[in-house]
Design an enzyme around this catalytic site. Structure first.
Site, mmCIF file in Angstrom:
data_model
loop_
_atom_site.group_PDB
_atom_site.id
_atom_site.type_symbol
_atom_site.label_atom_id
_atom_site.label_comp_id
_atom_site.label_asym_id
_atom_site.label_seq_id
_atom_site.Cartn_x
_atom_site.Cartn_y
_atom_site.Cartn_z
ATOM 1 N N ASP A 215 6.476 3.873 -8.716
ATOM 2 C CA ASP A 215 6.323 2.420 -8.710
ATOM 3 C C ASP A 215 7.695 1.802 -8.416
ATOM 4 O O ASP A 215 8.715 2.211 -8.969
ATOM 5 C CB ASP A 215 5.794 1.945 -10.068
ATOM 6 C CG ASP A 215 5.261 0.525 -10.002
ATOM 7 O OD1 ASP A 215 4.045 0.352 -10.179
ATOM 8 O OD2 ASP A 215 6.073 -0.408 -9.767
ATOM 9 N N HIS B 266 -5.682 1.756 -7.774
ATOM 10 C CA HIS B 266 -4.567 2.638 -8.129
ATOM 11 C C HIS B 266 -4.566 2.928 -9.612
ATOM 12 O O HIS B 266 -4.986 2.102 -10.413
ATOM 13 C CB HIS B 266 -3.226 2.034 -7.707
ATOM 14 C CG HIS B 266 -3.009 0.636 -8.188
ATOM 15 N ND1 HIS B 266 -3.590 -0.462 -7.582
ATOM 16 C CD2 HIS B 266 -2.293 0.144 -9.225
ATOM 17 C CE1 HIS B 266 -3.231 -1.559 -8.211
ATOM 18 N NE2 HIS B 266 -2.451 -1.228 -9.228
HETATM 19 P P1 5GP Z 1 -1.266 -3.683 -10.598
HETATM 20 O O1 5GP Z 1 -0.594 -4.790 -11.362
HETATM 21 O O2 5GP Z 1 -1.999 -4.184 -9.392
HETATM 22 O O3 5GP Z 1 -2.120 -2.800 -11.470
HETATM 23 O O4 5GP Z 1 -0.110 -2.725 -10.105
HETATM 24 C C1 5GP Z 1 0.529 -2.833 -8.897
HETATM 25 C C2 5GP Z 1 1.797 -2.039 -9.022
HETATM 26 O O5 5GP Z 1 2.347 -1.885 -7.750
HETATM 27 C C3 5GP Z 1 2.857 -2.720 -9.896
HETATM 28 O O6 5GP Z 1 3.226 -1.858 -10.950
HETATM 29 C C4 5GP Z 1 4.001 -2.964 -8.933
HETATM 30 O O7 5GP Z 1 5.241 -2.773 -9.528
HETATM 31 C C5 5GP Z 1 3.747 -1.950 -7.849
HETATM 32 N N1 5GP Z 1 4.234 -2.330 -6.535
HETATM 33 C C6 5GP Z 1 4.161 -3.554 -5.938
HETATM 34 N N2 5GP Z 1 4.689 -3.510 -4.701
HETATM 35 C C7 5GP Z 1 5.083 -2.210 -4.508
HETATM 36 C C8 5GP Z 1 5.695 -1.542 -3.407
HETATM 37 O O8 5GP Z 1 5.994 -2.108 -2.353
HETATM 38 N N3 5GP Z 1 5.954 -0.216 -3.561
HETATM 39 C C9 5GP Z 1 5.642 0.448 -4.720
HETATM 40 N N4 5GP Z 1 5.949 1.754 -4.762
HETATM 41 N N5 5GP Z 1 5.078 -0.159 -5.765
HETATM 42 C C10 5GP Z 1 4.795 -1.479 -5.669
#
Ligand code: 5GP
Length: 145
Positions: free
Chosen positions: A37, A107
């Site tokens: 992440d 994810h």
């Molecule tokens: P959600 O909040 O949708 O469950 O998690 C999305 C995750 O994606 C977050 O933990 C955020 O830090 C991560 N994230 C957002 N943009 C990117 C990116 O460009 N690359 C990576 N590796 N992680 C990302």
């Protein structure tokens, strides 16, 4: 964003799958990609995604693709625990913005947890690229060694 809606092929994880955006890859096969992440909630925070499934959330994904993701989640969780020795490990998945989802490609989060640190579900800042690179190398050695 609600639970319902159409899949946006421009979301950041779709870009990563296509190779249009970079990531710190930990594992990849035909169906599944695992990577660090970029805004880690803790040291070792990793994500696992299906590569061939245009699923926004757990309601959209076909069970077979989900099973393939979960196989990798279990293996990577074991590797993170072995290598980083956290005090706990959280495996989490959010569906819809009100539940905390910010990227609308299914994810799984694997978040090593360390005693005394908070349980934030979103990190305020980007990880240090050098640190992420070092961590990637360390985990790859454990995964492939
Ligand atoms: P959600 O909040 O949708 O469950 O998690 C999305 C995750 O994606 C977050 O933990 C955020 O830090 C991560 N994230 C957002 N943009 C990117 C990116 O460009 N690359 C990576 N590796 N992680 C990302």
């Amino acid at each position: 964003m609600s639970l319902q809606g159409t899949y946006d092929p421009q979301n950041i994880f779709a870009q990563i799958i296509r190779g249009d955006a970079p990531c710190y890859t930990l594992y990849e096969d035909e169906d599944v990609l695992a990577f660090l992440d970029l805004f880690p909630q803790s040291y070792g925070h990793s994500l696992v995604i299906p590569k061939r499934s245009a699923a926004r959330n757990i309601l959209d994904v076909d069970p077979e693709a989900l099973c393939k993701v979960m196989r990798v989640v279990q293996r990577l969780t074991a590797v993170l625990v072995e290598e980083l020795q956290p005090d706990g490990v959280q495996v989490a998945q959010f569906n819809g913005a009100p539940a905390g989802q910010t990227v609308f490609h299914l994810h799984m989060h694997i978040v090593p947890r360390y005693s005394g640190q908070g349980l934030a579900i979103h990190a305020a800042q980007k990880g240090d690229p050098l640190e992420l690179e070092k961590l990637q190398a360390r985990l790859l050695q454990r995964l492939n060694g």
